[in-house]
Write a protein that holds these residues in place. Structure first.
Motif, PDB file in Angstrom:
ATOM      1  N   GLU A  53       0.817  -1.207   0.000  1.00  0.00           N
ATOM      2  CA  GLU A  53       0.000   0.000   0.000  1.00  0.00           C
ATOM      3  C   GLU A  53       0.863   1.276   0.000  1.00  0.00           C
ATOM      4  O   GLU A  53       0.373   2.366  -0.314  1.00  0.00           O
ATOM      5  N   LEU A  54       2.148   1.124   0.324  1.00  0.00           N
ATOM      6  CA  LEU A  54       3.065   2.268   0.311  1.00  0.00           C
ATOM      7  C   LEU A  54       3.640   2.555  -1.078  1.00  0.00           C
ATOM      8  O   LEU A  54       4.278   3.605  -1.265  1.00  0.00           O
ATOM      9  N   LEU A  55       3.433   1.666  -2.025  1.00  0.00           N
ATOM     10  CA  LEU A  55       4.061   1.814  -3.337  1.00  0.00           C
ATOM     11  C   LEU A  55       3.817   3.176  -4.000  1.00  0.00           C
ATOM     12  O   LEU A  55       4.762   3.773  -4.534  1.00  0.00           O
ATOM     13  N   PRO A  56       2.588   3.708  -3.997  1.00  0.00           N
ATOM     14  CA  PRO A  56       2.390   5.008  -4.656  1.00  0.00           C
ATOM     15  C   PRO A  56       3.263   6.124  -4.096  1.00  0.00           C
ATOM     16  O   PRO A  56       3.587   7.073  -4.816  1.00  0.00           O
ATOM     17  N   ARG A  57       3.652   6.005  -2.848  1.00  0.00           N
ATOM     18  CA  ARG A  57       4.483   7.058  -2.253  1.00  0.00           C
ATOM     19  C   ARG A  57       5.865   7.123  -2.881  1.00  0.00           C
ATOM     20  O   ARG A  57       6.534   8.171  -2.819  1.00  0.00           O
ATOM     21  N   LEU A  58       6.308   6.040  -3.510  1.00  0.00           N
ATOM     22  CA  LEU A  58       7.635   6.040  -4.112  1.00  0.00           C
ATOM     23  C   LEU A  58       7.732   7.059  -5.244  1.00  0.00           C
ATOM     24  O   LEU A  58       8.821   7.568  -5.533  1.00  0.00           O
ATOM     25  N   LEU A  59       6.610   7.367  -5.870  1.00  0.00           N
ATOM     26  CA  LEU A  59       6.620   8.332  -6.969  1.00  0.00           C
ATOM     27  C   LEU A  59       7.013   9.728  -6.496  1.00  0.00           C
ATOM     28  O   LEU A  59       7.442  10.560  -7.311  1.00  0.00           O
ATOM     29  N   GLU A  60       6.894   9.987  -5.198  1.00  0.00           N
ATOM     30  CA  GLU A  60       7.285  11.289  -4.659  1.00  0.00           C
ATOM     31  C   GLU A  60       8.779  11.552  -4.832  1.00  0.00           C
ATOM     32  O   GLU A  60       9.214  12.708  -4.816  1.00  0.00           O
ATOM     33  N   ALA A  61       9.551  10.479  -5.008  1.00  0.00           N
ATOM     34  CA  ALA A  61      11.006  10.617  -5.133  1.00  0.00           C
ATOM     35  C   ALA A  61      11.450  10.867  -6.567  1.00  0.00           C
ATOM     36  O   ALA A  61      12.646  11.005  -6.826  1.00  0.00           O
ATOM     37  N   GLY A  62      10.506  10.928  -7.521  1.00  0.00           N
ATOM     38  CA  GLY A  62      10.813  11.311  -8.895  1.00  0.00           C
ATOM     39  C   GLY A  62      11.720  10.339  -9.623  1.00  0.00           C
ATOM     40  O   GLY A  62      11.682   9.123  -9.382  1.00  0.00           O
ATOM     41  N   ASP A  63      12.585  10.862 -10.486  1.00  0.00           N
ATOM     42  CA  ASP A  63      13.380   9.992 -11.346  1.00  0.00           C
ATOM     43  C   ASP A  63      14.576   9.381 -10.641  1.00  0.00           C
ATOM     44  O   ASP A  63      15.363   8.658 -11.269  1.00  0.00           O
ATOM     45  N   ALA A  64      14.738   9.633  -9.341  1.00  0.00           N
ATOM     46  CA  ALA A  64      15.763   8.903  -8.586  1.00  0.00           C
ATOM     47  C   ALA A  64      15.360   7.436  -8.425  1.00  0.00           C
ATOM     48  O   ALA A  64      16.213   6.569  -8.234  1.00  0.00           O
ATOM     49  N   VAL A  65      14.053   7.153  -8.511  1.00  0.00           N
ATOM     50  CA  VAL A  65      13.545   5.779  -8.404  1.00  0.00           C
ATOM     51  C   VAL A  65      13.842   5.038  -9.717  1.00  0.00           C
ATOM     52  O   VAL A  65      13.635   5.585 -10.802  1.00  0.00           O
ATOM     53  N   PRO A  66      14.321   3.809  -9.660  1.00  0.00           N
ATOM     54  CA  PRO A  66      14.590   3.052 -10.890  1.00  0.00           C
ATOM     55  C   PRO A  66      13.353   2.956 -11.778  1.00  0.00           C
ATOM     56  O   PRO A  66      12.236   2.777 -11.277  1.00  0.00           O
ATOM     57  N   PRO A  67      13.522   3.066 -13.099  1.00  0.00           N
ATOM     58  CA  PRO A  67      12.379   3.042 -14.018  1.00  0.00           C
ATOM     59  C   PRO A  67      11.496   1.817 -13.873  1.00  0.00           C
ATOM     60  O   PRO A  67      10.273   1.908 -13.984  1.00  0.00           O
ATOM     61  N   GLY A  68      12.088   0.654 -13.619  1.00  0.00           N
ATOM     62  CA  GLY A  68      11.297  -0.558 -13.470  1.00  0.00           C
ATOM     63  C   GLY A  68      10.358  -0.492 -12.283  1.00  0.00           C
ATOM     64  O   GLY A  68       9.253  -1.047 -12.319  1.00  0.00           O
ATOM     65  N   VAL A  69      10.791   0.183 -11.219  1.00  0.00           N
ATOM     66  CA  VAL A  69       9.942   0.322 -10.031  1.00  0.00           C
ATOM     67  C   VAL A  69       8.805   1.304 -10.306  1.00  0.00           C
ATOM     68  O   VAL A  69       7.660   1.084  -9.910  1.00  0.00           O
ATOM     69  N   ILE A  70       9.103   2.387 -11.011  1.00  0.00           N
ATOM     70  CA  ILE A  70       8.057   3.340 -11.391  1.00  0.00           C
ATOM     71  C   ILE A  70       7.000   2.637 -12.237  1.00  0.00           C
ATOM     72  O   ILE A  70       5.791   2.816 -12.041  1.00  0.00           O
ATOM     73  N   GLU A  71       7.441   1.806 -13.164  1.00  0.00           N
ATOM     74  CA  GLU A  71       6.509   1.044 -14.004  1.00  0.00           C
ATOM     75  C   GLU A  71       5.659   0.105 -13.151  1.00  0.00           C
ATOM     76  O   GLU A  71       4.444  -0.019 -13.363  1.00  0.00           O
ATOM     77  N   LEU A  72       6.275  -0.540 -12.171  1.00  0.00           N
ATOM     78  CA  LEU A  72       5.552  -1.431 -11.266  1.00  0.00           C
ATOM     79  C   LEU A  72       4.471  -0.679 -10.502  1.00  0.00           C
ATOM     80  O   LEU A  72       3.336  -1.157 -10.365  1.00  0.00           O
ATOM     81  N   VAL A  73       4.801   0.501  -9.999  1.00  0.00           N
ATOM     82  CA  VAL A  73       3.830   1.303  -9.246  1.00  0.00           C
ATOM     83  C   VAL A  73       2.637   1.663 -10.126  1.00  0.00           C
ATOM     84  O   VAL A  73       1.475   1.534  -9.714  1.00  0.00           O
ATOM     85  N   HIS A  74       2.904   2.099 -11.353  1.00  0.00           N
ATOM     86  CA  HIS A  74       1.809   2.469 -12.253  1.00  0.00           C
ATOM     87  C   HIS A  74       0.938   1.256 -12.592  1.00  0.00           C
ATOM     88  O   HIS A  74      -0.302   1.359 -12.632  1.00  0.00           O
ATOM     89  N   LYS A  75       1.549   0.103 -12.809  1.00  0.00           N
ATOM     90  CA  LYS A  75       0.785  -1.110 -13.106  1.00  0.00           C
ATOM     91  C   LYS A  75      -0.071  -1.513 -11.916  1.00  0.00           C
ATOM     92  O   LYS A  75      -1.248  -1.870 -12.077  1.00  0.00           O
ATOM     93  N   ARG A  76       0.509  -1.469 -10.722  1.00  0.00           N
ATOM     94  CA  ARG A  76      -0.234  -1.853  -9.519  1.00  0.00           C
ATOM     95  C   ARG A  76      -1.397  -0.890  -9.290  1.00  0.00           C
ATOM     96  O   ARG A  76      -2.507  -1.310  -8.944  1.00  0.00           O
ATOM     97  N   THR A  77      -1.166   0.403  -9.509  1.00  0.00           N
ATOM     98  CA  THR A  77      -2.225   1.390  -9.327  1.00  0.00           C
ATOM     99  C   THR A  77      -3.357   1.171 -10.335  1.00  0.00           C
ATOM    100  O   THR A  77      -4.546   1.253  -9.985  1.00  0.00           O
ATOM    101  N   ALA A  78      -3.005   0.849 -11.575  1.00  0.00           N
ATOM    102  CA  ALA A  78      -4.008   0.601 -12.613  1.00  0.00           C
ATOM    103  C   ALA A  78      -4.857  -0.611 -12.266  1.00  0.00           C
ATOM    104  O   ALA A  78      -6.077  -0.612 -12.450  1.00  0.00           O
TER     105      ALA A  78
END
Length: 222
Positions: free
Chosen positions: A192-217
């Motif tokens: 449930e904390l995954l969406p918060r990772l987007l607050e860190a912007g492009d410092a987060v690895p691209p694969g993790v950003i993709e995972l967050v968007h998929k999980r949110t969808a």
């Protein structure tokens, strides 16, 4: 004063039956240095960011957002006491063993001047069966996960030289509260904390950003 206690690399890969690709370079050993630290390139095609350091599984390790792995000597000492093992610097696969700086509560996107290199915190280490096999400990992945002492991955913003004894200076702390520990819990125990990772912007690895968007969808569709 926070310092690099040791600089560690694996100069060859070792065949083992517990590694997914059959090879590992997890058992890194201290070297005198200094060694050049540089952006290695995209994950899957780029290896370690540390000169001379080998990687056994390029699909899972290395690349720009995992160019350098750090682990605190204080956390190694914790595990040494817990496990009753003698843990040398580099035994957890870390390239830099640090002293005097808290990696667990470092912010994603935090920037460290280490030697002449500029490093940026990108992610926690996610434990795997190779890690467990290397230590020869049953249940290690679960135990490591529960402890929330994962160490930190870094990308290299400015190439430079790092050597044992180099001072570590935090030169930038971003304006959010996404720590290495929060990232670790989001990935492994508290999705449930995954969406918060987007607050860190492009410092987060691209694969993790993709995972967050998929999980949110998926959550929006359910």
């Amino acid at each position: 004063m926070p310092v690099v206690l040791s600089l560690n690399i694996a100069q060859k890969t070792v065949p083992v039956d517990y590694a997914q690709k059959g090879l590992t370079a997890i058992d890194k050993r201290p070297v005198e240095g200094p060694l050049q630290v540089s952006p290695p390139g995209p994950k899957g095609s780029g290896g370690s960011g540390v000169q001379g350091d080998m990687i056994g599984d390029w699909a899972s390790h290395g690349g720009d957002h995992q160019a350098v792995y750090g682990y605190a000597r204080e956390d190694l000492d914790h595990w040494q006491d817990e496990l009753g093992l003698d843990l040398h610097n580099g035994q957890f696969g870390e390239n830099i063993t640090t002293q005097g700086i808290d990696q667990t509560n470092a912010l994603i996107g935090e920037r460290w001047r280490v030697g002449t290199a500029l490093l940026e915190v990108t992610a926690p280490r996610i434990p795997c069966r190779t890690f467990a096999g290397h230590l020869g400990l049953s249940g290690w992945v679960k135990r490591f996960t529960q402890a929330n002492r994962p160490g930190a991955y870094f990308r290299v913003l400015e190439a430079g030289l790092i050597a044992p004894g180099d001072e570590i200076t935090v030169v930038h702390r971003p304006d959010h509260d996404v720590t290495v520990e929060l990232f670790f819990r989001a990935m492994l125990t508290e999705p449930e904390l995954l969406p918060r990772l987007l607050e860190a912007g492009d410092a987060v690895p691209p694969g993790v950003i993709e995972l967050v968007h998929k999980r949110t969808a998926v959550e929006l569709d359910s």
